[in-house]
Design a protein around this motif. Sequence first.
Motif, mmCIF file in Angstrom:
data_model
loop_
_atom_site.group_PDB
_atom_site.id
_atom_site.type_symbol
_atom_site.label_atom_id
_atom_site.label_comp_id
_atom_site.label_asym_id
_atom_site.label_seq_id
_atom_site.Cartn_x
_atom_site.Cartn_y
_atom_site.Cartn_z
ATOM 1 N N GLN A 13 -21.970 -40.251 17.666
ATOM 2 C CA GLN A 13 -21.115 -41.434 17.582
ATOM 3 C C GLN A 13 -19.660 -41.044 17.776
ATOM 4 O OE1 GLN A 13 -22.036 -43.319 13.798
ATOM 5 N NE2 GLN A 13 -23.480 -44.701 14.809
ATOM 6 N N ALA A 14 -18.872 -42.000 18.210
ATOM 7 C CA ALA A 14 -17.437 -41.776 18.368
ATOM 8 C C ALA A 14 -16.848 -41.280 17.051
ATOM 9 C CB ALA A 14 -16.746 -43.057 18.808
ATOM 10 N N GLY A 15 -15.984 -40.285 17.163
ATOM 11 C CA GLY A 15 -15.392 -39.665 15.991
ATOM 12 C C GLY A 15 -16.161 -38.460 15.482
ATOM 13 N N PHE A 68 -10.617 -30.224 21.205
ATOM 14 C CA PHE A 68 -11.607 -29.215 21.566
ATOM 15 C C PHE A 68 -11.039 -27.823 21.304
ATOM 16 C CE2 PHE A 68 -14.077 -31.761 25.058
ATOM 17 C CZ PHE A 68 -14.234 -32.804 24.155
ATOM 18 N N THR A 69 -11.914 -26.913 20.888
ATOM 19 C CA THR A 69 -11.525 -25.521 20.680
ATOM 20 C C THR A 69 -12.559 -24.617 21.330
ATOM 21 O OG1 THR A 69 -10.479 -26.056 18.558
ATOM 22 C CG2 THR A 69 -10.977 -23.741 18.987
ATOM 23 N N ILE A 70 -12.082 -23.754 22.214
ATOM 24 C CA ILE A 70 -12.973 -22.792 22.858
ATOM 25 C C ILE A 70 -12.794 -21.437 22.194
ATOM 26 C CG2 ILE A 70 -11.336 -22.181 24.691
ATOM 27 C CD1 ILE A 70 -13.754 -22.058 26.617
ATOM 28 N N LEU A 81 -17.770 -24.084 22.551
ATOM 29 C CA LEU A 81 -16.812 -25.170 22.679
ATOM 30 C C LEU A 81 -17.040 -26.123 21.514
ATOM 31 C CD1 LEU A 81 -14.534 -26.352 24.462
ATOM 32 C CD2 LEU A 81 -16.274 -27.855 25.460
ATOM 33 N N GLN A 82 -16.140 -26.092 20.546
ATOM 34 C CA GLN A 82 -16.198 -27.013 19.420
ATOM 35 C C GLN A 82 -15.476 -28.294 19.808
ATOM 36 O OE1 GLN A 82 -17.755 -26.666 16.350
ATOM 37 N NE2 GLN A 82 -17.185 -28.817 16.064
ATOM 38 N N MET A 83 -16.202 -29.397 19.770
ATOM 39 C CA MET A 83 -15.640 -30.682 20.182
ATOM 40 C C MET A 83 -15.578 -31.603 18.978
ATOM 41 S SD MET A 83 -17.614 -31.161 23.826
ATOM 42 C CE MET A 83 -19.200 -31.427 23.061
ATOM 43 N N ASN A 84 -14.374 -31.970 18.592
ATOM 44 C CA ASN A 84 -14.160 -32.862 17.452
ATOM 45 C C ASN A 84 -13.542 -34.172 17.913
ATOM 46 O OD1 ASN A 84 -15.067 -30.776 15.723
ATOM 47 N ND2 ASN A 84 -12.981 -29.981 15.481
ATOM 48 N N SER A 85 -13.586 -35.160 17.060
ATOM 49 C CA SER A 85 -12.997 -36.476 17.344
ATOM 50 C C SER A 85 -13.443 -36.988 18.705
ATOM 51 C CB SER A 85 -11.461 -36.397 17.287
ATOM 52 O OG SER A 85 -11.030 -35.940 16.029
ATOM 53 N N LEU A 86 -14.729 -36.918 18.941
ATOM 54 C CA LEU A 86 -15.257 -37.286 20.250
ATOM 55 C C LEU A 86 -15.071 -38.766 20.532
ATOM 56 C CD1 LEU A 86 -18.396 -35.017 20.233
ATOM 57 C CD2 LEU A 86 -16.647 -35.029 22.012
ATOM 58 N N LYS A 87 -14.819 -39.073 21.805
ATOM 59 C CA LYS A 87 -14.591 -40.430 22.272
ATOM 60 C C LYS A 87 -15.653 -40.790 23.321
ATOM 61 C CE LYS A 87 -9.607 -39.552 21.992
ATOM 62 N NZ LYS A 87 -8.321 -39.541 22.761
ATOM 63 N N PRO A 88 -15.922 -42.064 23.505
ATOM 64 C CA PRO A 88 -16.879 -42.452 24.549
ATOM 65 C C PRO A 88 -16.531 -41.892 25.926
ATOM 66 C CG PRO A 88 -16.464 -44.309 23.118
ATOM 67 C CD PRO A 88 -15.511 -43.223 22.695
ATOM 68 N N VAL A 124 -21.426 -39.896 23.983
ATOM 69 C CA VAL A 124 -20.702 -40.375 22.812
ATOM 70 C C VAL A 124 -20.798 -41.896 22.792
ATOM 71 C CG1 VAL A 124 -18.536 -40.344 21.536
ATOM 72 C CG2 VAL A 124 -19.143 -38.418 23.024
ATOM 73 N N SER A 125 -21.404 -42.433 21.760
ATOM 74 C CA SER A 125 -21.564 -43.879 21.663
ATOM 75 C C SER A 125 -20.408 -44.492 20.883
ATOM 76 C CB SER A 125 -22.883 -44.211 20.972
ATOM 77 O OG SER A 125 -22.890 -43.711 19.649
ATOM 78 N N SER A 126 -20.078 -45.717 21.251
ATOM 79 C CA SER A 126 -18.935 -46.389 20.602
ATOM 80 C C SER A 126 -19.379 -47.148 19.360
ATOM 81 C CB SER A 126 -18.267 -47.328 21.593
ATOM 82 O OG SER A 126 -19.204 -48.252 22.088
#
Length: 126
Positions: A13-15, A68-70, A81-88, A124-126
């Motif tokens: 989910q988003a976020g 994102f942090t690589i 690749l750490q992906m945070n606060s993901l957006k659609p 990433v779903s909204s």
Amino acid sequence: EVQLVGSGGGLVQAGGSLRLSCAASGFTFDDYAIGWFRQAPGKERGGGSCISSSDGSTYYADSVKGRFTISSDNAKNTVYLQMNSLKPEDTAVYYCAAEHRHMVFSPSRAADFGSWGQGTQVTVSS
């Protein structure tokens, strides 16, 4: 032979957060730059994050900077690749890529990388 195996994609989910892994083999890991790029349907491959395995220096495209942090584990020949606060709009197929660090002139440019993994889907779903 350079081999890159990407994993860790999924539906979130988003976020939310996901961590992608890229297991590398067939080359001297410390001599290479490893990148993560993404490609959404109908769009060019871009949005790169890149790390130089020799000194740990990193680069991020503006679209992912701060979220994102690589990182790399040189003992395991693996890049994360750490992906945070993901957006659609982060929805895409994510590819890891490798190239000798002296051959990467622009870490944001996918065309500078000659070896690619098989891709992993991030939705990433909204």
